[in-house]
Scaffold this active site. Sequence first.
Site, PDB file in Angstrom:
ATOM      1  N   HIS A 190      44.754  55.945  13.884  1.00  0.00           N
ATOM      2  CA  HIS A 190      44.957  54.634  14.507  1.00  0.00           C
ATOM      3  C   HIS A 190      43.692  54.066  15.143  1.00  0.00           C
ATOM      4  O   HIS A 190      43.610  52.857  15.360  1.00  0.00           O
ATOM      5  CB  HIS A 190      46.051  54.714  15.577  1.00  0.00           C
ATOM      6  N   GLU A 194      53.033  56.553   8.268  1.00  0.00           N
ATOM      7  CA  GLU A 194      53.356  57.175   9.565  1.00  0.00           C
ATOM      8  C   GLU A 194      54.135  58.478   9.349  1.00  0.00           C
ATOM      9  O   GLU A 194      53.985  59.436  10.110  1.00  0.00           O
ATOM     10  CB  GLU A 194      54.156  56.219  10.451  1.00  0.00           C
ATOM     11  N   LYS A 208      58.293  63.212  16.631  1.00  0.00           N
ATOM     12  CA  LYS A 208      57.890  62.248  17.663  1.00  0.00           C
ATOM     13  C   LYS A 208      58.613  62.547  18.976  1.00  0.00           C
ATOM     14  O   LYS A 208      58.015  62.522  20.052  1.00  0.00           O
ATOM     15  CB  LYS A 208      58.139  60.805  17.214  1.00  0.00           C
ATOM     16  N   HIS A 264      50.179  47.206   9.251  1.00  0.00           N
ATOM     17  CA  HIS A 264      49.793  48.297  10.151  1.00  0.00           C
ATOM     18  C   HIS A 264      49.658  49.650   9.424  1.00  0.00           C
ATOM     19  O   HIS A 264      48.648  50.336   9.543  1.00  0.00           O
ATOM     20  CB  HIS A 264      50.825  48.381  11.280  1.00  0.00           C
ATOM     21  N   ARG A 297      62.881  42.820  36.292  1.00  0.00           N
ATOM     22  CA  ARG A 297      62.200  44.113  36.512  1.00  0.00           C
ATOM     23  C   ARG A 297      62.815  45.250  35.703  1.00  0.00           C
ATOM     24  O   ARG A 297      62.731  46.415  36.074  1.00  0.00           O
ATOM     25  CB  ARG A 297      62.162  44.473  37.996  1.00  0.00           C
ATOM     26  N   HIS A 340      43.405  50.482  13.986  1.00  0.00           N
ATOM     27  CA  HIS A 340      43.509  49.285  14.843  1.00  0.00           C
ATOM     28  C   HIS A 340      42.273  48.398  14.691  1.00  0.00           C
ATOM     29  O   HIS A 340      42.369  47.173  14.686  1.00  0.00           O
ATOM     30  CB  HIS A 340      43.657  49.688  16.316  1.00  0.00           C
ATOM     31  N   LYS A 389      57.100  53.021  23.935  1.00  0.00           N
ATOM     32  CA  LYS A 389      55.935  52.138  24.076  1.00  0.00           C
ATOM     33  C   LYS A 389      56.362  50.738  23.688  1.00  0.00           C
ATOM     34  O   LYS A 389      56.841  50.501  22.583  1.00  0.00           O
ATOM     35  CB  LYS A 389      54.792  52.586  23.161  1.00  0.00           C
ATOM     36  N   GLU A 401      51.539  59.680  27.744  1.00  0.00           N
ATOM     37  CA  GLU A 401      50.262  59.896  27.075  1.00  0.00           C
ATOM     38  C   GLU A 401      49.146  60.361  28.012  1.00  0.00           C
ATOM     39  O   GLU A 401      48.039  59.822  28.026  1.00  0.00           O
ATOM     40  CB  GLU A 401      49.835  58.634  26.295  1.00  0.00           C
ATOM     41  N   ASN A 405      48.202  59.141  17.609  1.00  0.00           N
ATOM     42  CA  ASN A 405      47.270  58.076  17.238  1.00  0.00           C
ATOM     43  C   ASN A 405      46.339  58.487  16.102  1.00  0.00           C
ATOM     44  O   ASN A 405      45.366  57.794  15.817  1.00  0.00           O
ATOM     45  CB  ASN A 405      46.429  57.667  18.455  1.00  0.00           C
ATOM     46  N   ARG A 421      50.446  63.398  23.671  1.00  0.00           N
ATOM     47  CA  ARG A 421      51.010  62.256  22.915  1.00  0.00           C
ATOM     48  C   ARG A 421      49.946  61.515  22.106  1.00  0.00           C
ATOM     49  O   ARG A 421      50.250  60.906  21.082  1.00  0.00           O
ATOM     50  CB  ARG A 421      51.747  61.295  23.863  1.00  0.00           C
TER      51      ARG A 421
HETATM   52  P1  NAD Z   1      57.168  44.065  11.266  1.00  0.00           P
HETATM   53  O1  NAD Z   1      58.046  44.148  12.435  1.00  0.00           O
HETATM   54  O2  NAD Z   1      56.248  42.906  11.167  1.00  0.00           O
HETATM   55  O3  NAD Z   1      58.063  44.155   9.972  1.00  0.00           O
HETATM   56  C1  NAD Z   1      57.431  44.049   8.723  1.00  0.00           C
HETATM   57  C2  NAD Z   1      58.045  42.912   7.887  1.00  0.00           C
HETATM   58  O4  NAD Z   1      59.242  43.393   7.308  1.00  0.00           O
HETATM   59  C3  NAD Z   1      58.415  41.662   8.666  1.00  0.00           C
HETATM   60  O5  NAD Z   1      58.150  40.541   7.852  1.00  0.00           O
HETATM   61  C4  NAD Z   1      59.915  41.809   8.872  1.00  0.00           C
HETATM   62  O6  NAD Z   1      60.551  40.570   8.987  1.00  0.00           O
HETATM   63  C5  NAD Z   1      60.319  42.515   7.617  1.00  0.00           C
HETATM   64  N1  NAD Z   1      61.487  43.365   7.708  1.00  0.00           N
HETATM   65  C6  NAD Z   1      61.731  44.340   8.622  1.00  0.00           C
HETATM   66  N2  NAD Z   1      62.842  44.998   8.305  1.00  0.00           N
HETATM   67  C7  NAD Z   1      63.331  44.427   7.175  1.00  0.00           C
HETATM   68  C8  NAD Z   1      64.448  44.688   6.353  1.00  0.00           C
HETATM   69  N3  NAD Z   1      65.264  45.715   6.574  1.00  0.00           N
HETATM   70  N4  NAD Z   1      64.642  43.893   5.283  1.00  0.00           N
HETATM   71  C9  NAD Z   1      63.776  42.874   5.001  1.00  0.00           C
HETATM   72  N5  NAD Z   1      62.697  42.606   5.720  1.00  0.00           N
HETATM   73  C10 NAD Z   1      62.473  43.380   6.799  1.00  0.00           C
HETATM   74  O7  NAD Z   1      56.214  45.343  11.142  1.00  0.00           O
HETATM   75  P2  NAD Z   1      56.453  46.920  11.298  1.00  0.00           P
HETATM   76  O8  NAD Z   1      55.588  47.536  10.290  1.00  0.00           O
HETATM   77  O9  NAD Z   1      57.875  47.256  11.335  1.00  0.00           O
HETATM   78  O10 NAD Z   1      55.855  47.225  12.743  1.00  0.00           O
HETATM   79  C11 NAD Z   1      54.485  46.995  13.035  1.00  0.00           C
HETATM   80  C12 NAD Z   1      54.335  46.835  14.512  1.00  0.00           C
HETATM   81  O11 NAD Z   1      54.766  48.021  15.170  1.00  0.00           O
HETATM   82  C13 NAD Z   1      52.918  46.582  14.964  1.00  0.00           C
HETATM   83  O12 NAD Z   1      52.915  45.539  15.894  1.00  0.00           O
HETATM   84  C14 NAD Z   1      52.513  47.890  15.644  1.00  0.00           C
HETATM   85  O13 NAD Z   1      51.560  47.706  16.664  1.00  0.00           O
HETATM   86  C15 NAD Z   1      53.819  48.348  16.182  1.00  0.00           C
HETATM   87  N6  NAD Z   1      53.909  49.787  16.437  1.00  0.00           N
HETATM   88  C16 NAD Z   1      54.357  50.190  17.655  1.00  0.00           C
HETATM   89  C17 NAD Z   1      54.490  51.534  17.934  1.00  0.00           C
HETATM   90  C18 NAD Z   1      55.057  51.970  19.241  1.00  0.00           C
HETATM   91  O14 NAD Z   1      55.040  53.172  19.538  1.00  0.00           O
HETATM   92  N7  NAD Z   1      55.626  51.083  20.017  1.00  0.00           N
HETATM   93  C19 NAD Z   1      54.146  52.481  16.971  1.00  0.00           C
HETATM   94  C20 NAD Z   1      53.695  52.038  15.736  1.00  0.00           C
HETATM   95  C21 NAD Z   1      53.577  50.682  15.469  1.00  0.00           C
HETATM   96  N1  GLY Z   2      52.744  55.362  18.057  1.00  0.00           N
HETATM   97  C1  GLY Z   2      52.086  56.129  19.058  1.00  0.00           C
HETATM   98  C2  GLY Z   2      52.943  56.497  20.205  1.00  0.00           C
HETATM   99  O1  GLY Z   2      54.099  56.156  20.257  1.00  0.00           O
HETATM  100  O2  GLY Z   2      52.484  57.140  21.090  1.00  0.00           O
END
Ligand code: NAD
Ligand code: GLY
Length: 361
Positions: free
Chosen positions: A250, A186, A229, A267, A122, A254, A144, A239, A247, A243
């Site tokens: 997005h 972003e 942020k 993304h 939990r 999405h 998130k 949100e 988006n 917040r």
């Molecule tokens: P990712 O985690 O898939 O990383 C992108 C690629 O880069 C992967 O292949 C990873 O292995 C590689 N990588 C990462 N760091 C590296 C480094 N330093 N050196 C070499 N390779 C590296 O993708 P991302 O773009 O980081 O994140 C996308 C995800 O984030 C999506 O799932 C999206 O929905 C999510 N997201 C979440 C929020 C939130 O608020 N929680 C906000 C925006 C996006």
């Molecule tokens: N990436 C959108 C949020 O964190 O609210």
Amino acid sequence: MLYDVPVNLGDRSYNILIGAGILDRIGALCSEVGLKGNCLIITDENVGALYAKTVFQSLEKAGHSVSIVTMPPGEPTKCGENVFALQSECVKAGLDRHSFIVALGGGVIGDLAGFVAATYLRGIDFVQVPTSLLSMVDSSVGGKTGVNIPEGKNLVGAFYQPQLVLADLDTLKTLPPREYAAGLAEVVKYGIIYDAEFFQTLEENIEGLADVNNAELLAKMVGRSCEVKADVVAQDEREGGLRAILNFGHTVGHAIENVAGYGQYVHGEAVAIGSVYAARASAERTGLSQPEVERIEHIFQALELPVTAPGLEWPALREALSVDKKTVGGMPKFVLVSEIGKSSIGNEIPEDLMETLWNEL
Ligand code: NAD
Ligand code: GLY
């Protein structure tokens, strides 16, 4: 030098530390915020091969019993099955209520490991160690966490804040250039929705932005993005309203990811296309001037991000928009801007205009 951005959320407050050479110091930095006990590092194969050993040794040196689990890289890893698999790994690693998880990787690992931390026993402590630009400026901050299900992206999750975010800018040197450019989408978003001066600084430094060795500019860019942020999240953690400005781009972004299949566009690329769509919609609905629409289109193009998605047909996108979390009663809600730096949420776009804007992109 460490750039320190506080996220002010009462008893869930924490700090984002940004700088070079942080990975070596993770153990000590975790101790400083009172983290104790066993620790599980969750990473992916790409990031793990480069950085897991350093993080492991630093945590061991600080007195933790450390385990590592390595997942395949890529968006499909962010799924429900892996939540259960990782919860079993937590048991194997002997994690109890005093233990913590370290999410070492991009947004996929951060969202997945954060959700595991939110749900195992939990909720146990966790630290975000973002290694992609996108995860440094966006996904690691604000709590998130979650996973995708076949019906849509991020449809299952929890708001769950980390104890610490540690962004080591040196890790960006190994990030594939395409992923780095996607993260810039972003960064630009923060300028568009919240800070016109920041947007202008980005416009004036296009070449510098593309250079991962430009440590000073990088620290400023990541730092300011995290400040914006953090400011937004501190005002509206769950949100309820404000917040949602985060988006911007997005809603359509999405839908593009969903229709094209996760992976065809990363993304940030989908967000760049969605942002240009939202800018054009803003000209129609909230009075964004044509020169500002052009500035927005130009900055994404200058950063070599896509601004159109040829081959994706409107009916499929419209269907994907219907299951978007921001859709109410079948009508998608859009974040739009009236000028660069001033955004509003909950905007509807008439059906025919939504389609026309897509077809004209
Ligand atoms: P990712 O985690 O898939 O990383 C992108 C690629 O880069 C992967 O292949 C990873 O292995 C590689 N990588 C990462 N760091 C590296 C480094 N330093 N050196 C070499 N390779 C590296 O993708 P991302 O773009 O980081 O994140 C996308 C995800 O984030 C999506 O799932 C999206 O929905 C999510 N997201 C979440 C929020 C939130 O608020 N929680 C906000 C925006 C996006
Ligand atoms: N990436 C959108 C949020 O964190 O609210």
